[in-house]
Design a protein around this motif. Sequence first.
Motif: not given
Length: 302
Positions: A225-232, A205-213
């Motif tokens: 993704l934009p530089k500096g963004s966070q990925l879970k 499961y990967y999540s970014y910008e408040g959404k999970q996939y």
Amino acid sequence: QGSNDKERWITNNVTEGIATYDLNMKFVYYHQYNVTLNYKIIGKPSKYPPLLNYSYFGKILTAELVLEYTGIWIDSDTVAIISKILQGSNDKERWITLQNNEIVINESKIFTFEYYHQYYVSIIVEPVEGGYANVESGWYNEGVSLNLVTYANKDWKFIKWEGIGNGSYTGDLDSIQIKVNDSIVQKAIFYLKVTIKSSQGIIVYYSYEGKQYRLEEGNEVTIYLPKGSQLKLEGYPVSFLYSFDSWSGAISNKSNEIYITLYKPIFIEAKSTYNVVSILLIISIIIITIVVLLYIFKIRKK
């Protein structure tokens, strides 16, 4: 004698009067040329005319140029200087002549100075390592059209233009044309490449910008993704036969749940391993079951 409407020898000393006593007088004559000057503006008019600094009878004077041809007497063998950039110019808009603005006065001559109205266009690439554009920031003449094309570096992707100013463009076309009728800022936005892979037996499961996939086992996905963004990232086994082992690639980590702040393109894989305990337990149950069944079968046979 020898003076005419183009060239003259003249003194600014008093040459007439009544002598009432003995006096030694020294007359200084200046050699001068009649220089004809005017200017014109290409584009939006300026409220301020060019200024001329010149030598007249050995003194430096300042005069405003006019649009009509105007003759002015200037001392010979001096240098007259005309404004390179007109008053009223700033860091976004200016009026400038591309001609040499210093005149050596050694003959009677006509000079016309052309001033171009220009706007400053800023071409920004964000982030700088993401790619580049074919046009650089700089001053451009009013009304000119600029064809802008973006080029992404390896493992980066052009996403969109963000424009500020009349005539600018905002949108996702990588090749555009803008018309310079204002000071313009054109920002090219690039995103970095993130590749996520799941091994056999692991769901990611990967999540970014408040959404999970969700990424199914044994698959791979690429996102930008934009530089500096966070990925879970979260890795879970699909059944009790497997267990999560580790993350490999850009990150080496044994935790099944991690957070990554993205500063460069990355590849990351969720590794699995067989759940030995579960497998041994199943084998043990199977063996015990077989033994029990054989024992029951043997008793009934008796």
